[in-house]
Design a protein around this motif. Structure first.
Motif, PDB file in Angstrom:
ATOM      1  N   ASP A  37       0.832  -1.328   0.036  1.00  0.00           N
ATOM      2  CA  ASP A  37      -0.097   0.048   0.241  1.00  0.00           C
ATOM      3  C   ASP A  37       0.941   1.330  -0.031  1.00  0.00           C
ATOM      4  O   ASP A  37       2.084   1.047  -0.247  1.00  0.00           O
ATOM      5  CB  ASP A  37      -1.147  -0.065   0.980  1.00  0.00           C
ATOM      6  CG  ASP A  37      -0.276  -0.150   2.664  1.00  0.00           C
ATOM      7  OD1 ASP A  37       0.936   0.459   2.495  1.00  0.00           O
ATOM      8  OD2 ASP A  37      -0.949  -0.652   3.447  1.00  0.00           O
ATOM      9  N   VAL A  38       0.464   2.376   0.308  1.00  0.00           N
ATOM     10  CA  VAL A  38       1.314   3.652   0.238  1.00  0.00           C
ATOM     11  C   VAL A  38       2.222   3.882   1.442  1.00  0.00           C
ATOM     12  O   VAL A  38       2.963   4.601   1.391  1.00  0.00           O
ATOM     13  CB  VAL A  38       0.282   4.935   0.066  1.00  0.00           C
ATOM     14  CG1 VAL A  38      -0.405   4.902  -1.251  1.00  0.00           C
ATOM     15  CG2 VAL A  38      -0.862   5.165   1.249  1.00  0.00           C
ATOM     16  N   ASP A  39       2.065   2.875   2.354  1.00  0.00           N
ATOM     17  CA  ASP A  39       2.783   3.081   3.592  1.00  0.00           C
ATOM     18  C   ASP A  39       3.827   2.390   3.506  1.00  0.00           C
ATOM     19  O   ASP A  39       3.784   0.946   3.006  1.00  0.00           O
ATOM     20  CB  ASP A  39       2.062   2.943   4.980  1.00  0.00           C
ATOM     21  CG  ASP A  39       0.926   3.890   5.149  1.00  0.00           C
ATOM     22  OD1 ASP A  39       1.339   4.959   5.006  1.00  0.00           O
ATOM     23  OD2 ASP A  39      -0.178   3.509   5.546  1.00  0.00           O
ATOM     24  N   CYS A  40       5.056   2.535   4.301  1.00  0.00           N
ATOM     25  CA  CYS A  40       6.453   1.521   4.179  1.00  0.00           C
ATOM     26  C   CYS A  40       5.855   0.376   5.068  1.00  0.00           C
ATOM     27  O   CYS A  40       5.308   0.396   6.239  1.00  0.00           O
ATOM     28  CB  CYS A  40       7.381   2.401   4.899  1.00  0.00           C
ATOM     29  SG  CYS A  40       8.071   3.674   3.873  1.00  0.00           S
ATOM     30  N   GLN A  41       6.310  -1.044   4.409  1.00  0.00           N
ATOM     31  CA  GLN A  41       6.306  -2.223   5.098  1.00  0.00           C
ATOM     32  C   GLN A  41       7.538  -2.898   5.125  1.00  0.00           C
ATOM     33  O   GLN A  41       8.493  -2.700   4.172  1.00  0.00           O
ATOM     34  CB  GLN A  41       5.135  -2.886   4.487  1.00  0.00           C
ATOM     35  CG  GLN A  41       3.668  -2.285   4.553  1.00  0.00           C
ATOM     36  CD  GLN A  41       2.522  -3.188   3.913  1.00  0.00           C
ATOM     37  OE1 GLN A  41       2.116  -4.215   4.527  1.00  0.00           O
ATOM     38  NE2 GLN A  41       2.235  -2.580   2.948  1.00  0.00           N
ATOM     39  N   PRO A  42       7.846  -3.855   5.637  1.00  0.00           N
ATOM     40  CA  PRO A  42       9.040  -4.577   5.480  1.00  0.00           C
ATOM     41  C   PRO A  42       9.111  -5.513   4.490  1.00  0.00           C
ATOM     42  O   PRO A  42       8.087  -6.082   3.822  1.00  0.00           O
ATOM     43  CB  PRO A  42       9.109  -5.352   6.949  1.00  0.00           C
ATOM     44  CG  PRO A  42       7.654  -5.717   7.271  1.00  0.00           C
ATOM     45  CD  PRO A  42       6.979  -4.317   6.937  1.00  0.00           C
ATOM     46  N   VAL A 101       3.997   3.658  -5.407  1.00  0.00           N
ATOM     47  CA  VAL A 101       4.478   4.836  -5.868  1.00  0.00           C
ATOM     48  C   VAL A 101       3.592   5.825  -5.242  1.00  0.00           C
ATOM     49  O   VAL A 101       2.290   5.704  -5.461  1.00  0.00           O
ATOM     50  CB  VAL A 101       4.621   4.853  -7.372  1.00  0.00           C
ATOM     51  CG1 VAL A 101       4.963   6.356  -7.769  1.00  0.00           C
ATOM     52  CG2 VAL A 101       5.874   3.971  -8.088  1.00  0.00           C
ATOM     53  N   ARG A 102       3.812   6.881  -4.736  1.00  0.00           N
ATOM     54  CA  ARG A 102       2.772   7.825  -4.018  1.00  0.00           C
ATOM     55  C   ARG A 102       2.251   8.603  -5.271  1.00  0.00           C
ATOM     56  O   ARG A 102       3.212   9.307  -6.074  1.00  0.00           O
ATOM     57  CB  ARG A 102       3.572   8.603  -2.947  1.00  0.00           C
ATOM     58  CG  ARG A 102       3.664   7.593  -1.903  1.00  0.00           C
ATOM     59  CD  ARG A 102       4.280   8.600  -0.479  1.00  0.00           C
ATOM     60  NE  ARG A 102       4.550   7.670   0.427  1.00  0.00           N
ATOM     61  CZ  ARG A 102       5.534   7.648   1.318  1.00  0.00           C
ATOM     62  NH1 ARG A 102       6.714   8.218   0.894  1.00  0.00           N
ATOM     63  NH2 ARG A 102       5.886   6.765   2.365  1.00  0.00           N
ATOM     64  N   GLY A 103       1.173   9.227  -5.166  1.00  0.00           N
ATOM     65  CA  GLY A 103       0.584   9.992  -6.193  1.00  0.00           C
ATOM     66  C   GLY A 103       0.124   9.408  -7.416  1.00  0.00           C
ATOM     67  O   GLY A 103      -0.572  10.248  -8.252  1.00  0.00           O
TER      68      GLY A 103
END
Length: 254
Positions: A37-42, A101-103
């Motif tokens: 998703d748009v948030d950082c994950q490991p 990728v954001r946006g």
């Protein structure tokens, strides 16, 4: 010269350097994880995790893909030797971050997800994304990255001046040198596919428009561009897979 002055994005940047394509990244390194998703994950891919390191690269410590981190050490040593004022101003907002990728609305995976892209600060200031202007320090820094085969994100359809990523050819060099331990795969043909972005996609959109597609030339290979490619391929009697391989590229005059 103030390194934090804002300037228009220069012309003719990234000479001879292409952004890394998602098909190249996925084929040579595998997917970093199964969902994004748009948030950082490991990173959850065990083979890729073995290639992730935390190391000192000169102006700071950073977590990323081992060959990319080694490149950063070379780049920053070059900056230190040739522009010590710029070197002293360097900072980072991070490198490894598994996310989309954001946006964008393509669902494209960011190259940060493989630890092959880095966001750079100048005097602790992050360049504002998408305003068509970049910090002078980033303009001065870009040739050092280009020299090592890295792509500057100021050339994306939505300007991303803080962003530098390992270019497609450099990723393939890492693979050819056997630096992706545990990945015995053949490098894919160079191709453009949905989720890719950059000047090559802008050129693709311009060529499709010359055939009447009526696309917005934004450098983002999204659903509309993908549909236009499929339509073009169908008209030419090609397999309508939506991928710009050698045959479709030749027909478009790319």
């Amino acid at each position: 010269m103030n390194l934090n002055d804002l300037k228009k994005v220069p012309r003719n940047i990234n000479p001879g350097v292409r952004s890394a394509k998602l098909q190249t990244m996925a084929a040579l390194l595998g997917n970093p994880r199964s969902s994004f998703d748009v948030d950082c994950q490991p990173v959850t891919n065990p083979t890729l995790k073995k290639l992730i390191v935390l190391e000192d690269v000169g102006p700071f410590r950073i977590t990323g893909l081992k060959p990319a981190v080694d490149d950063l050490r070379i780049i920053f040593a070059d900056v230190k030797a040739n522009d010590p004022g710029l070197y002293a101003a360097l900072g980072t907002a991070g490198m490894l971050c598994c996310r989309l990728v954001r946006g964008t609305k393509t669902g494209a995976i960011s190259n940060h997800s493989w630890g092959t892209a880095i966001d750079i600060k100048i005097n602790d200031v992050l360049d504002r994304r998408g305003d068509g202007k970049v910090l002078q320090g980033l303009i001065n820094l870009a040739p050092f990255f280009n020299k090592q085969g890295w792509f500057w994100g100021a050339d994306f359809g939505t300007e991303d001046g803080m962003h530098f990523e390992v270019g497609d050819d450099r990723i393939r060099e890492f693979h050819k040198a056997g630096l992706f331990t545990g990945r015995s795969v053949v490098a894919p043909e160079l191709a453009l596919n949905i989720g890719d972005r950059g000047p090559e996609v802008r050129h693709l959109q311009e060529r499709l428009n010359s055939f009447g597609s009526g696309l917005k030339v934004d450098g983002i290979y999204g659903p509309t561009t993908h549909a236009a490619v499929i339509s073009f391929q169908a008209e030419k009697g090609f397999d309508p897979d939506g991928i710009i391989g050698p045959k479709t590229a030749a027909a478009l005059g790319l």
